[in-house]
Structures are given as structure tokens and as C-alpha cells.
Design a protein around this motif. Sequence first.
Motif, mmCIF file in Angstrom:
data_model
loop_
_atom_site.group_PDB
_atom_site.id
_atom_site.type_symbol
_atom_site.label_atom_id
_atom_site.label_comp_id
_atom_site.label_asym_id
_atom_site.label_seq_id
_atom_site.Cartn_x
_atom_site.Cartn_y
_atom_site.Cartn_z
ATOM 1 N N ALA A 207 40.442 51.260 45.369
ATOM 2 C CA ALA A 207 40.208 51.874 44.048
ATOM 3 C C ALA A 207 40.141 50.603 42.899
ATOM 4 O O ALA A 207 39.269 50.851 42.086
ATOM 5 C CB ALA A 207 41.426 52.857 43.507
ATOM 6 N N ILE A 208 40.618 49.654 43.398
ATOM 7 C CA ILE A 208 40.575 48.525 42.416
ATOM 8 C C ILE A 208 39.262 48.000 42.216
ATOM 9 O O ILE A 208 38.914 47.464 41.215
ATOM 10 C CB ILE A 208 41.669 47.359 42.579
ATOM 11 N N LYS A 209 38.599 48.014 43.420
ATOM 12 C CA LYS A 209 37.036 47.722 43.387
ATOM 13 C C LYS A 209 36.200 48.174 42.202
ATOM 14 O O LYS A 209 35.389 47.607 41.830
ATOM 15 C CB LYS A 209 36.557 47.958 44.599
ATOM 16 N N ALA A 210 36.830 49.509 41.851
ATOM 17 C CA ALA A 210 36.068 50.021 40.748
ATOM 18 C C ALA A 210 35.800 49.363 39.561
ATOM 19 O O ALA A 210 34.978 49.616 38.439
ATOM 20 C CB ALA A 210 36.552 51.429 40.301
ATOM 21 N N TYR A 211 36.889 48.189 39.542
ATOM 22 C CA TYR A 211 36.802 47.475 38.335
ATOM 23 C C TYR A 211 36.603 45.947 38.503
ATOM 24 O O TYR A 211 36.946 45.285 37.708
ATOM 25 C CB TYR A 211 38.312 47.789 37.598
ATOM 26 N N GLU B 151 30.159 42.854 45.848
ATOM 27 C CA GLU B 151 30.936 41.507 45.960
ATOM 28 C C GLU B 151 31.817 41.798 44.783
ATOM 29 O O GLU B 151 31.671 42.047 43.611
ATOM 30 C CB GLU B 151 30.049 40.583 45.373
ATOM 31 N N TRP B 152 33.013 41.792 45.150
ATOM 32 C CA TRP B 152 34.311 41.971 44.178
ATOM 33 C C TRP B 152 35.025 40.769 44.260
ATOM 34 O O TRP B 152 35.276 39.792 45.239
ATOM 35 C CB TRP B 152 35.122 43.186 44.855
ATOM 36 N N GLY C 291 40.381 42.292 38.266
ATOM 37 C CA GLY C 291 40.258 43.854 37.887
ATOM 38 C C GLY C 291 40.863 44.268 36.477
ATOM 39 O O GLY C 291 40.184 44.937 35.673
ATOM 40 N N PHE C 292 42.078 43.847 36.315
ATOM 41 C CA PHE C 292 42.602 44.245 34.968
ATOM 42 C C PHE C 292 42.069 43.955 33.797
ATOM 43 O O PHE C 292 42.085 44.716 32.903
ATOM 44 C CB PHE C 292 44.270 43.666 35.059
ATOM 45 N N GLU C 293 41.340 42.808 33.723
ATOM 46 C CA GLU C 293 40.732 42.338 32.607
ATOM 47 C C GLU C 293 39.491 43.234 32.312
ATOM 48 O O GLU C 293 39.278 43.603 31.196
ATOM 49 C CB GLU C 293 39.971 40.855 32.731
ATOM 50 N N ASN C 294 38.950 43.968 33.313
ATOM 51 C CA ASN C 294 37.852 44.899 33.301
ATOM 52 C C ASN C 294 38.132 46.076 33.028
ATOM 53 O O ASN C 294 37.443 47.073 32.647
ATOM 54 C CB ASN C 294 36.879 44.918 34.364
ATOM 55 N N PHE C 295 39.439 46.321 33.374
ATOM 56 C CA PHE C 295 40.024 47.837 33.237
ATOM 57 C C PHE C 295 40.259 48.217 31.819
ATOM 58 O O PHE C 295 40.957 47.494 31.187
ATOM 59 C CB PHE C 295 41.210 47.840 34.039
#
Length: 188
Positions: free
Chosen positions: A118-122, A140-141, A146-150
Amino acid sequence: MPIRTDSTEKQIWLTLWKQLGEAITDSHHPFRFLVLGSSNGDLINQRYVVLRDMDDDLNLYVFSDNRTQKVNDLIKNSNCSALFYHQEERVQVRMNGKAEFLNSVDKEPYWNIIHGEAIKAYSSVKSPGTSIQDWGDAYEWDESIGFENFSVIRIIPQEIEMLQLNKLEHLRIRFSRSEDWKGQKLVP
Ligand SMILES: Cc1cc2nc3c(=O)[nH]c(=O)nc-3n(C[C@H](O)[C@H](O)[C@H](O)COP(=O)(O)O)c2cc1C
């Protein structure tokens, strides 16, 4: 049918919030997905999102990548709408309100419940909406970012309208924050 002619405004109101609460934990609930509307100048943008949480002030919470159009729209113009439909009960719920974004401290508890894939969503390397040559160019992830984009969007409803479809005798009611959420019956 949750709204009947003999339902009190209070009963209608409580049923709505009970159902929204259920949608947060029940992924099959009809209110699990909502259409979130935002504007970009003269353009209206809409998209489905997942209802993730709500609070005692009757605010709703939605997750997104902060590089998306919706986040850009809502930063510039916080006016937003949320639209739900319960197909079995034939009830439409329409909200107008304001959007704001949780700060890093407040969004962290939500981030902590997102695990695995689920982290890939961000965490896509390319921003959502970027043009690509091949489908594979999107996959490409960098999960370290992730947290910065969340982002967690708080939707603060100002007006809520419900429409109960009922053959030729539909029932429509509006609740306004400015009226302490007192219900007002309307001609459908
Ligand atoms: C059923 C469904 C649920 C979705 N849930 C979300 C969500 O919770 N958050 C989100 O950012 N996008 C979600 N999406 C994707 C959005 O609808 C949209 O395609 C994407 O976020 C880009 O929208 P934007 O460019 O308008 O910001 C969902 C799509 C569908 C079909």
C-alpha cells in the motif's frame, strides 16, 4: 429506507453518521467511496476516493499523494464537495465544505497504519499524472520517499444534503453547520 416521512431530523442525522462510521471499517459499505470535487479555475475536477476516517467534529478524512491534481486544486481553493450514493437504500448524500491538510505530526498516525504494498500508492518515482511512453514507465517506486508524498485531506463539511429516492415522493433534507446542523426539509 433510512429516511421516511415519520423519521425525525435527529434520527436521519444519526443514521447518516452511523453509516459513514461503518464505511470506515467496512470496505464493502456503499459509503466507502465518495466522489471528491475540487476546482481549478473555471474547471471542475472530480474523482473517487476512499473514506478513511471521520472525527467528532463531523470532518471526513481522505488519503492522497500530495503530487496529485486534487491536492494542487485544494491548496489553491479549499472549496470542495463530497458525493455518496447508497444504492440499496437509494440515498444520495451531498456535502459542500472546505478542505485542509494535516501537518506531519498529525498525519503520522495514519501513515503508520499503511503497510506493505500500500505504501507504493505514495511512492512512485514519477508524479501521478506524468505522461509516459509505456505503461511500465509508471512502475518504479522509491518507498523511502512515501511519507513526504503522503497527504491526509480533512474535509470540513459546511452543508450536507440528503435525498431519499421514493417513487414520486422523494424526500430531501439539508443540514447546515451554520444552523448547528438542524435539519431543513426541502422540495426534492
Ligand atoms: C474506487 C476508487 C478509489 C480511489 N481512492 C483514492 C483515494 O483514496 N485517494 C486518491 O488519491 N485516489 C484514489 N483513487 C484514484 C483517483 O480517483 C484519481 O484517479 C487519482 O487520485 C488522480 O486524481 P487527481 O489527478 O484528480 O488528483 C481512487 C479511484 C477509484 C476508482
